[in-house]
Design an enzyme around this catalytic site. Structure first.
Site, PDB file in Angstrom:
ATOM      1  CG  ASP A 129      -2.151   0.920   0.989  1.00  0.00           C
ATOM      2  OD1 ASP A 129      -2.118   1.741   0.053  1.00  0.00           O
ATOM      3  OD2 ASP A 129      -3.108   0.838   1.770  1.00  0.00           O
TER       4      ASP A 129
HETATM    5  C1  BGC Z   1      -5.008   3.435   0.295  1.00  0.00           C
HETATM    6  C2  BGC Z   1      -5.180   2.447  -0.833  1.00  0.00           C
HETATM    7  C3  BGC Z   1      -5.094   3.181  -2.156  1.00  0.00           C
HETATM    8  C4  BGC Z   1      -3.750   3.891  -2.233  1.00  0.00           C
HETATM    9  C5  BGC Z   1      -3.519   4.634  -3.534  1.00  0.00           C
HETATM   10  C6  BGC Z   1      -3.765   4.304   0.130  1.00  0.00           C
HETATM   11  O1  BGC Z   1      -3.784   5.362   1.029  1.00  0.00           O
HETATM   12  O2  BGC Z   1      -4.938   2.736   1.515  1.00  0.00           O
HETATM   13  O3  BGC Z   1      -6.394   1.769  -0.702  1.00  0.00           O
HETATM   14  O4  BGC Z   1      -5.274   2.303  -3.209  1.00  0.00           O
HETATM   15  O5  BGC Z   1      -3.676   4.830  -1.166  1.00  0.00           O
HETATM   16  O6  BGC Z   1      -4.305   5.747  -3.618  1.00  0.00           O
END
Ligand code: BGC
Length: 763
Positions: free
Chosen positions: A275
């Site tokens: 993530d």
């Molecule tokens: C979130 C993810 C997301 C990623 C990209 C993160 O803060 O937890 O779910 O896909 O950002 O935007």
């Protein structure tokens, strides 16, 4: 020899020598991936093992601009000399999230906001969800992205988790089956999904550091099961590890989670990415098989140094690179797909509207208040009536073109909203938005306290209206969990419902409450006041139109709860441990309710709920009959059939649920667990349909920690077929003559701190 002759001879020989020495540079897609990797410099390898930074960032070495699509979450870099193209990654679970007005372009790129996952799950309709996935994936493809960072399938363990709207259910079977359909739909466009957040990301407070301490049994049966189902059934191209630690180890650094379980046991062959900014130690992430670090860039120096100092073996990087490059070769961008920037937004909007109405749950409908009968003039209360909440905030957001409000949609459908009330709310919304900064403006009304109305103000709305509607709204999103206060209705909201109900009832007029929310709230302390309650969820750009479809009776509601609504927050099994401890700045979260999450807890421990798992009313009635089990003894597989008849007057669909009650001699088990579900087609009044369910050996099995195996225990099983987890209509029995070890797995991921799971004998 004259000078020009000498020059010509030299030129000739140098050309020959260049031709002789010209080495073939392997090209991705044409040559073996291993040969492409062998041709890479160390820097190039590291470059590809991470994204190229946050959008907008410019690579200082290459001058490369990071943005291919405005609003992308990040991308992988290109190495043109090796034929490696970039790939683009974009959010998210309710539809594609990109900027609608690309800089310097004369076109717009609006996307369709589909219902949030919690609303989609309430449809219990895998076919419909697959269609939604197909449409979402088409927008991904036609707007030139390669990966949709979705679906998000963490278990809704506690109603306060800020991201519950992005997640499907409290039940892993329902989650897994529906999300598998979503992945099938999206990937049918030849674009990737990223199944997230793997795993046990059920808390947003301190999400980047919190340590979830979970027993091996709860992990296997509750928190990993949905992921296992999706991986095995639908083969997502990528998986995203989560932010949190799990039993002491960051999930993105956990070899046991990523390699032992995901790859070895479940045979996942795709790419794992972190993530955004997740994890701490890039070397540990690489060693764990977390192939791609997102959004990347920051760890570049660290990895190069680690290789030079031999802290990490280059062959580990090469292994991860194989998966990155394999993924790249599958993308349409790599294959040169000429995306159109022109998906069919009209048909997607229609689909979004159908999915929205099918996900809405009718919680209460006294004296057939709904659908409307002789209703023309409506007094419309609640700020959310004039400001529909289509979805949550953060990466779960979608930049759609427009969403009608409930007010607008009612008017468009020939109803009249009482004017002075509309003016009061509009002025309130204008005042609130004026105080907002540019940035926060978008959501300021959603998060603002409800407008208090005096009794006098309320009473004057009764005469000009045939009926009252009150909309209650909630919004939330990543980074924060909700509070207990947010779970409850505020005094202003409760008073509004109470006084409006009183005033309208005094004039023999009815009141409907519409819940435009993304997660569970308290309903028990106000639900007696109104005549009807429609749980509309956050249902995307067409949500308000879908509400009116149901209020008018154009659509017969068929949604059922994918999550329990407790009587009070303190009844939630994780209420005392959420978000973690110490309470002011949580480090550890003890999941000591074990397997007793949601209805597994309420049913087993006989804790009453306001609305149980699987609950939902219809404008029609359905009769269940003729349960048939194809054998009295279980032998590998068992088929259960039931007939459902629409005995009401309106055509409608019914969701039928199959729960299994298993023997509890060797290990304790929940009273019952969902093991099958099916939805009828649209049945006309008097029409019947036979539904069929299949139980395999895994359906009977629980996880026995002592032998690290899924075991089906011998004894008598009861199949319970019902309209909800409490409304069981038919039962049948079968026997398993001998205990069966269905599958042996690795004993990994045990709690790093003492943890005693809740047990029937301890309560
Ligand atoms: C979130 C993810 C997301 C990623 C990209 C993160 O803060 O937890 O779910 O896909 O950002 O935007």
């Amino acid at each position: 020899m004259n000078k020009s002759l000498v020059f010509s001879i030299l030129l000739f020989f140098s050309c020959v020598s260049i031709a002789v020495n010209k080495v073939h540079i392997p090209q991705l897609g044409k040559d073996n991936i291993e040969d492409v990797i062998a041709a890479m410099t160390l820097e190039e390898k590291v470059y590809l093992l991470m994204g190229i930074g946050e959008p907008g960032w410019k690579n200082p070495e290459t001058g490369e601009k990071t943005v291919l699509i405005d609003g992308e979450a990040s991308r992988t870099g290109a190495i043109l000399r090796l034929g490696i193209t970039a790939t683009v990654l974009t959010d998210g679970p309710a539809g594609l999230k990109i900027d609608p007005q690309p800089v310097g372009c004369n076109f717009t790129r609006y996307c369709t906001a589909f219902p949030t996952a919690i609303a989609l799950a309430s449809t219990w309709n895998a076919g419909l969800i697959q269609n939604v996935g197909t449409a979402m994936g088409n927008e991904v493809l036609e707007y030139g992205s390669d990966v949709l960072l979705a679906p998000a399938i963490n278990i809704q363990r506690n109603p306060l988790c800020g991201r519950n709207f992005e997640y499907y259910s409290e039940d892993p079977f329902l989650t897994g089956k529906l999300a598998a359909a979503m992945v099938r739909g999206i990937q049918s466009n030849d674009v990737a999904t990223s199944l997230k957040h793997f795993a046990v990301n059920n808390i947003e407070t301190n999400r980047a550091t919190i340590n979830a301490i979970v027993s091996q049994r709860a992990l296997r049966e509750i928190y990993l099961r949905g992921f296992e189902l999706v991986v095995k059934e639908s083969h997502p191209w990528t998986v995203m590890s989560s932010y949190n630690r799990l039993n002491g180890v960051y999930t993105s650094e956990s070899y046991d989670l990523i390699n032992t379980i995901l790859r070895d046991e479940w045979k996942f062959s795709g790419l794992v990415m972190s993530d955004w900014f997740g994890g701490r130690d890039a070397v540990a992430q690489m060693n764990a098989g977390n192939d791609l670090l997102m959004p990347g860039c920051a760890q570049r120096e660290e990895l190069i140094k680690a290789i030079k100092n031999k802290v990490i073996e280059e062959k580990v990087l090469d292994q991860n690179l194989v998966r990155v490059l394999t993924f790249i070769t599958k993308t349409r961008r790599f294959k040169g797909y000429p995306f159109s920037n022109n998906p069919d937004l009209v048909s997607h909007a229609l689909l979004s509207r159908n999915a929205a109405s099918e996900g809405m749950v009718l919680l209460k409908n006294d004296k057939n208040t709904l659908p409307f009968n002789n209703v023309k003039r409506i007094a419309l209360f609640g700020k959310t009536s004039y400001r529909f909440i289509a979805g949550g905030t953060g990466s779960g957001e979608v930049n759609y073109k427009s969403a009608a409000t409930i007010y607008e949609s009612l008017e468009k459908n020939g109803f009249q909203a009482v004017k002075p009330l509309r003016t009061i709310y509009q002025q309130f919304i204008d005042t609130v938005t004026k105080t907002a900064t540019e940035n926060k403006q978008k959501f300021i009304v959603d998060f603002h306290e409800e407008l208090p109305l005096s009794n006098e103000q309320i009473k004057t709305q009764v005469q000009p209206a045939d009926l009252g509607i009150i909309t209650i709204g909630r919004n939330a999103g990543e980074y924060n969990d909700r509070t207990v206060a947010n779970f409850s209705l505020s005094n202003t909201e409760k008073e509004l419902i109470h006084h409006v109900s009183q005033a309208f009832h005094a004039a023999h007029k009815k009141v409907v409450v519409v819940l435009n929310i993304g997660g569970v709230i308290n309903t028990a302390d106000w639900r007696d006041d109104p005549d009807a309650i429609l749980l509309a969820w956050q249902t995307g750009q067409e949500g308000a139109n879908a509400i009116v479809d149901i209020l008018k009776g154009n659509v017969n509601p068929s949604g059922k709860l994918a999550v329990s609504f407790p009587m009070t927050y303190t009844d939630v099994p994780s209420a005392t441990t959420f978000p973690g401890e110490p309470a002011n700045d949580p480090v550890n979260a003890f999941y000591n309710e074990g397997i007793y999450v949601g209805y597994r807890y309420y049913d087993t421990f006989k804790v009453p709920t306001a609305y149980e798992f699987g609950y939902g009313l219809s404008y029609s009635q359905f009769k269940y009959s003729d349960i048939q089990v194809n054998s009295k003894e279980f032998n590998n597989e068992l088929t259960v059939k039931v007939t459902v008849k629409n005995t009401g007057k309106k055509e409608g669909k019914e969701t039928v649920q199959l729960y299994l009650h298993a023997p509890n001699v060797e290990i304790e088990k929940p009273l019952q667990e969902l093991k099958g579900f099916a939805k009828t087609r649209l049945l006309k009044s008097g029409e019947s349909q036979e539904l069929s369910f299949t139980l395999d050996a895994r359906s009977l099995a629980s996880f026995w920690t002592n032998i690290s195996s899924w075991v089906a225990e011998k004894g008598d099983y009861e199949v319970r077929v019902g309209a909800s987890s409490k409304d069981i209509r038919l039962t049948a029995g079968f026997k398993l003559p001998q205990t069966v070890v269905v599958e042996k797995v690795h004993s990994v991921l045990y709690p790093n701190r003492p943890l005693i799971d809740l047990s029937k004998s301890s309560k």
